[in-house]
Design a protein around this motif. Sequence first.
Motif, short mmCIF file in Angstrom:
data_model
loop_
_atom_site.label_atom_id
_atom_site.label_comp_id
_atom_site.label_asym_id
_atom_site.label_seq_id
_atom_site.Cartn_x
_atom_site.Cartn_y
_atom_site.Cartn_z
N LEU A 296 -1.66 6.42 -8.27
CA LEU A 296 -2.78 5.50 -8.07
C LEU A 296 -3.83 5.70 -9.15
CD1 LEU A 296 -3.14 5.69 -4.17
CD2 LEU A 296 -1.92 3.99 -5.53
N GLY A 297 -4.10 6.95 -9.47
CA GLY A 297 -5.11 7.24 -10.49
C GLY A 297 -4.72 6.72 -11.86
N ARG A 298 -3.43 6.75 -12.15
CA ARG A 298 -2.94 6.27 -13.44
C ARG A 298 -3.15 4.77 -13.60
NH1 ARG A 298 3.10 7.63 -15.90
NH2 ARG A 298 2.86 6.51 -17.88
N LEU A 299 -3.19 4.06 -12.48
CA LEU A 299 -3.29 2.60 -12.54
C LEU A 299 -4.73 2.08 -12.50
CD1 LEU A 299 -0.40 1.67 -10.06
CD2 LEU A 299 -0.32 1.72 -12.55
N VAL A 614 7.53 0.57 -8.72
CA VAL A 614 8.07 1.31 -9.86
C VAL A 614 9.60 1.17 -9.86
CG1 VAL A 614 8.39 3.59 -10.88
CG2 VAL A 614 6.16 2.96 -9.93
N LEU A 615 10.22 1.41 -8.70
CA LEU A 615 11.67 1.28 -8.57
C LEU A 615 12.11 -0.17 -8.73
CD1 LEU A 615 12.13 3.59 -5.43
CD2 LEU A 615 12.22 4.24 -7.85
N ASP A 616 11.34 -1.07 -8.16
CA ASP A 616 11.67 -2.50 -8.20
C ASP A 616 11.71 -3.02 -9.63
OD1 ASP A 616 11.41 -5.36 -8.08
OD2 ASP A 616 9.25 -5.13 -7.76
N ALA A 617 10.65 -2.75 -10.41
CA ALA A 617 10.59 -3.28 -11.77
C ALA A 617 11.74 -2.75 -12.62
CB ALA A 617 9.25 -2.92 -12.41
N LEU A 668 4.58 -0.87 -15.79
CA LEU A 668 3.39 -0.99 -16.63
C LEU A 668 3.45 -2.27 -17.46
CD1 LEU A 668 3.06 2.71 -17.86
CD2 LEU A 668 1.96 1.61 -15.91
N VAL A 669 4.63 -2.62 -17.93
CA VAL A 669 4.79 -3.87 -18.69
C VAL A 669 4.53 -5.07 -17.78
CG1 VAL A 669 6.43 -5.34 -19.91
CG2 VAL A 669 6.37 -2.87 -20.37
#
Length: 675
Positions: A296-299, A614-617, A668-669
Amino acid sequence: MTENPFLAPSPLPYRLPPFGEIRDEHLRPALDQGMAEQLAEIARITADPAPATFDNTVVALEATGQLLRRVTAVLDVRTSVDTNPELQALDAEYQPKRAAHSDAIHLDRALFARLDAVYARRAELALDAESLRLLERRHQEFVRAGAQLPPAQQQRLRELNAELASSSALFEQNLMAANRAGALVLDRVEQLDGLSETAIEAAAANARELGLPDTWVLSLLNFTVQPALAQLTDREVRRRLLAAALERAELSNGQLAATMAALRAERAALFGYPNHAAYVVADETAGTEAAVTELLGRLVAPAVANAERELARLAAAAEADGVTDFGPHDLPYYAERVRQAEYDLDSAALQPYYELDRVLFDGVFHAAGLAYGITFTERTDLVGYHADTRVFEVFEQDGTPLGLFLADFFARTTKRGGAWMDELVTQSHLLGVRPVVHNNLNLTKPAPGRPVLLTADEVRTLFHEFGHALHGLFSDVRYPSLAGTAVPRDFVEFPSQVNEMWANWPEVRDRFARHHESGEPIPAELLAKAEAAETFGQGTVLVEVLAAALLDWAWHTLPAGQPVEDPVAFEAAALKAAGLSLAAVPPRYRTGYFGHLFVGGYSAGYYAYLWSEVLDADTVDWFAGNGRPVRESGEVFRRELLARGDSRPALECVRAVLGREPRIEPLLVRRGLTA
């Protein structure tokens, strides 16, 4: 009781509950008898003089409670889709009784002693992989439910569970009442300027249903930003609509949520955890608080930066209209205006191409056939749980029956908000049953004779919820505890998010995105504009979701003994501390109507949507770029993941599909966060 339809397995196909025969008065006696029967079955297991074995203890436990399963499945669906005061009272009475019943099983010392004895000898038993997984998961379930706590702590645990169950039932009832009371009543049609003719007709029909002739009613949907905010030209009406959404259940549910958070923190402390979040995530794929906090912090920072850039553009557009105090009620409206100006796209122009039945049959069902080879036949001879419910039989490619899929798409005052999937019958080879699953949405029902036209978001939701349905339909395991969607909470959204990709898969979209009158495909120019505009506004959308996830995290990282006196102030402070207190971007849910947390089992788990994404993308990239035909890729995804339930660890299933560890870069993309 001899005439109670719950007492014997349903004679209908796939053991579909006989809704045509079930009456509300059947529920109470069946609940009582179901709980009594299961406790008697447990007593027979513990009284067995033979030494504990996998079969006479673990498998025997799996087979208990079948009457209770039948009746609770119906009670839960009725109270969520077509409730009434009598059902609400029954649910409020039985939620703590059901919690106590669960405790009676999990805290049965004789039962746990037998289970523990089998678990201690697990290395010697030569169990197959699924049976070993069941033994390990059942043992862990009992330990996490308090089986190893001393008697005094077990007694306190029972009290906490009963109080939480009662509070959850009350929270849901308060929220349904607040949604009804908060509906915006308008007395002049001019106040609905900007809405489509169909939406205005639906608002008038809504008013008539509520006994308010000569008015128009905009009902509240489950989340904060109501879709009408993007079209309504009257700024004061927008302000009133958003205020109604934000403030609903604030008084009735705010302090109740604080009480529930405190009770959960105390319960976690009984198990030696610092807070409820730590207790929850220890049994999820994330594993630790730190892992969730890191994600969460990374986003947050890049999401806020994107949102601030977007807000500056919207505020400038509003200022050109003379609006100098741009606020959250303006955001959806000017986002739509700027989208139209920059991309020459009116989102409403897409709706004539998204007619419900066409999206369902030529989109959702066609995609399932394309990827998995299954087919659907509507069974008008079978009765669902409401007059709006449609029943479909699902078949394998070779005609083998697979299960039933029920669809209930329309909103009503007796139905809770949001969209969800659940199971009426859970697949199990042990019990000899195939799956019966249902999807629920809250689409506005149009006036008679008018088409049901969906927004792009509603199309995505339809595909999303069907992804959950596939997870239940494709379950292929022996034991019911491991079947279907009985997977970690931060994994369960993954298959449904993957299923959203078919809404934009050209071969699928070209079939369903056709004008509801002419049948003409969506024009290439309009489609190109929609695709170009797809990333527009994603900064604010991601901030809304992050704010909800971090609000959940704030409530559930509270330590025991730290009560919250002012829930509204706590919420504001939590969002500020997280760096997400953007005045123009409220969270997707505020505490008072955050049903995911206080009713739906997502406490300390709302992060799951982003964790699963994350898994979905990564998996969507795999589908598109692995070089296999779609049908072959679908078979791998089904065999290695959808069919497995919880019969092996979730991330092992992902690795079996991808052939490697998952990566965060595709997310992220997708979210525009690579910069």
